[in-house]
Scaffold this motif. Structure first.
Motif, PDB file in Angstrom:
ATOM      1  N   MET A  79       0.821  -1.071   0.148  1.00 17.29           N
ATOM      2  CA  MET A  79      -0.155  -0.006   0.056  1.00 17.29           C
ATOM      3  C   MET A  79       0.901   1.413  -0.178  1.00 17.29           C
ATOM      4  O   MET A  79       2.246   1.144   0.378  1.00 17.29           O
ATOM      5  CB  MET A  79      -0.719  -0.120   1.041  1.00 17.29           C
ATOM      6  CG  MET A  79      -2.082  -1.218   1.404  1.00 17.29           C
ATOM      7  SD  MET A  79      -3.098  -1.202   0.056  1.00 17.29           S
ATOM      8  CE  MET A  79      -4.109   0.313   0.127  1.00 17.29           C
ATOM      9  N   SER A  80       0.369   2.425  -0.283  1.00 17.76           N
ATOM     10  CA  SER A  80       1.208   3.495  -0.418  1.00 17.76           C
ATOM     11  C   SER A  80       1.028   4.277   1.039  1.00 17.76           C
ATOM     12  O   SER A  80       2.287   5.036   1.216  1.00 17.76           O
ATOM     13  CB  SER A  80       0.442   4.481  -1.344  1.00 17.76           C
ATOM     14  OG  SER A  80      -1.154   4.901  -0.873  1.00 17.76           O
ATOM     15  N   ALA A  86      -5.089   5.338   1.177  1.00 18.45           N
ATOM     16  CA  ALA A  86      -4.027   5.076   0.612  1.00 18.45           C
ATOM     17  C   ALA A  86      -4.532   4.122  -0.721  1.00 18.45           C
ATOM     18  O   ALA A  86      -5.339   3.392  -0.866  1.00 18.45           O
ATOM     19  CB  ALA A  86      -3.437   3.848   1.418  1.00 18.45           C
ATOM     20  N   THR A  87      -3.499   3.933  -1.701  1.00 17.75           N
ATOM     21  CA  THR A  87      -3.798   3.156  -2.909  1.00 17.75           C
ATOM     22  C   THR A  87      -3.011   1.987  -2.939  1.00 17.75           C
ATOM     23  O   THR A  87      -1.851   1.783  -2.145  1.00 17.75           O
ATOM     24  CB  THR A  87      -3.387   3.982  -3.978  1.00 17.75           C
ATOM     25  OG1 THR A  87      -1.937   4.353  -4.025  1.00 17.75           O
ATOM     26  CG2 THR A  87      -4.245   5.244  -4.162  1.00 17.75           C
ATOM     27  N   GLY A 119      14.130  -3.845   1.222  1.00 12.99           N
ATOM     28  CA  GLY A 119      13.857  -2.631   0.858  1.00 12.99           C
ATOM     29  C   GLY A 119      12.427  -2.137   1.337  1.00 12.99           C
ATOM     30  O   GLY A 119      12.151  -2.314   2.406  1.00 12.99           O
ATOM     31  N   SER A 120      11.655  -1.507   0.408  1.00 15.58           N
ATOM     32  CA  SER A 120      10.340  -1.034   0.868  1.00 15.58           C
ATOM     33  C   SER A 120       9.179  -1.625   0.188  1.00 15.58           C
ATOM     34  O   SER A 120       8.009  -1.303   0.427  1.00 15.58           O
ATOM     35  CB  SER A 120      10.070   0.503   0.561  1.00 15.58           C
ATOM     36  OG  SER A 120      10.425   0.803  -0.654  1.00 15.58           O
ATOM     37  N   TYR A 148       4.404  -0.234   3.567  1.00 10.02           N
ATOM     38  CA  TYR A 148       3.037  -0.533   3.883  1.00 10.02           C
ATOM     39  C   TYR A 148       2.231  -1.796   3.246  1.00 10.02           C
ATOM     40  O   TYR A 148       2.506  -1.808   2.168  1.00 10.02           O
ATOM     41  CB  TYR A 148       2.017   0.649   3.680  1.00 10.02           C
ATOM     42  CG  TYR A 148       2.864   2.009   4.272  1.00 10.02           C
ATOM     43  CD1 TYR A 148       2.705   2.344   5.611  1.00 10.02           C
ATOM     44  CD2 TYR A 148       3.637   2.668   3.401  1.00 10.02           C
ATOM     45  CE1 TYR A 148       3.076   3.773   6.139  1.00 10.02           C
ATOM     46  CE2 TYR A 148       4.157   4.130   3.894  1.00 10.02           C
ATOM     47  CZ  TYR A 148       3.979   4.380   5.038  1.00 10.02           C
ATOM     48  OH  TYR A 148       4.627   5.692   5.654  1.00 10.02           O
ATOM     49  N   VAL A 149       1.449  -2.586   4.106  1.00 12.10           N
ATOM     50  CA  VAL A 149       0.693  -3.521   3.488  1.00 12.10           C
ATOM     51  C   VAL A 149      -0.685  -3.438   3.754  1.00 12.10           C
ATOM     52  O   VAL A 149      -0.772  -3.051   4.798  1.00 12.10           O
ATOM     53  CB  VAL A 149       1.559  -4.788   3.693  1.00 12.10           C
ATOM     54  CG1 VAL A 149       2.731  -5.169   3.232  1.00 12.10           C
ATOM     55  CG2 VAL A 149       1.475  -5.074   5.398  1.00 12.10           C
TER      56      VAL A 149
END
Length: 241
Positions: A79-80, A86-87, A119-120, A148-149
């Motif tokens: 997620m963003s 959030a997208t 990483g991210s 984010y997840v």
């Protein structure tokens, strides 16, 4: 969130007990049993309290579900951010731990390079049903990165604080809640003839209403298919898919 109130359920329970004035079983006692019943429903069928949430991951590979949750059901996607606006980003796939370990045994190491470099963006996750409040992500989250997840978890149901409160789980479980409370009520008076048998009958009705007797006792496990058959997650082809 259901719409049935404690009063709705208590009225049905008192009718079955033939105790509509609450002489033998008070409303406060029945409300406690209703709260116990909600927790038992979620214990036997975690999906009854399934909840989606966007969370920020911590540094490394090991992650935990939110405190309000009792078990992981699924990790869905990157997620963003954590907010409702959030997208969605790249999908995340469940993989087999042994396969991943054999391909990249150093993937937990924050200094690992290549496809496993921290990483991210998460590509895969690992879940152990024996440790339902934790899961692992691949690649791990790099220190200083924002990852984010979206998670699907089984939430701990909120207790009804008064008879006017509504149940946490869906109304479809109303009959199961009534049967569980009747089980507890008759168990309280099990020294009287027939009540022990009545208690067991209502508990069996409770379990059966949660879809299938002994199979309903299986905990949520992302490593299982929806029909309860054990499967091996697909191979991690090159890990970097």
């Amino acid at each position: 969130m259901g719409t049935l109130t404690g009063a709705n359920l208590i009225s049905r329970i008192q009718d079955s007990l033939q105790d509509t004035t609450g002489v033998r079983w008070t409303e406060a006692e029945l409300l406690r049993y209703i709260n116990d019943a909600q927790r038992e429903v979620v214990n036997l069928k975690p999906a009854a309290a399934a909840d989606h949430s966007n969370v920020q991951l911590v540094t490394g590979t090991e992650q935990s579900i939110p405190d309000v949750a009792m078990s992981l059901i699924k990790v869905v996607r990157n997620m963003s951010a954590t907010g409702s606006s959030a997208t969605g980003k790249k999908a995340i796939r469940l993989v087999d731990e042994d396969i991943l370990n054999s391909i990249e045994p150093d993937w937990h190491d924050p200094t690992v390079t290549g496809d496993a470099a921290h990483g991210s963006v998460v590509k895969h996750y690992i879940f152990d049903p024996e440790d339902p409040r934790r899961f692992y992500v691949y690649p791990g989250v790099k220190s200083g990165s924002d990852a984010y997840v979206e998670l699907v978890t089984a939430r701990n149901p909120t207790d009804l604080s008064a008879t006017s409160s509504t149940i946490y789980i869906d109304d479809v479980y109303g009959n199961a809640l009534v049967d569980y409370v009747l089980y507890r009520c008759y168990l309280k008076d099990s020294e009287f003839a027939g009540n022990s048998q009545r208690a067991q009958q209502h508990y069996q009705l409770f379990v059966n209403s949660l879809a299938g007797g002994i199979q309903a006792k299986n905990p949520i496990d992302p490593n299982l298919t929806r029909n309860g058959q054990q499967v091996v997650p697909p191979p991690v082809q090159g890990v970097g898919v």
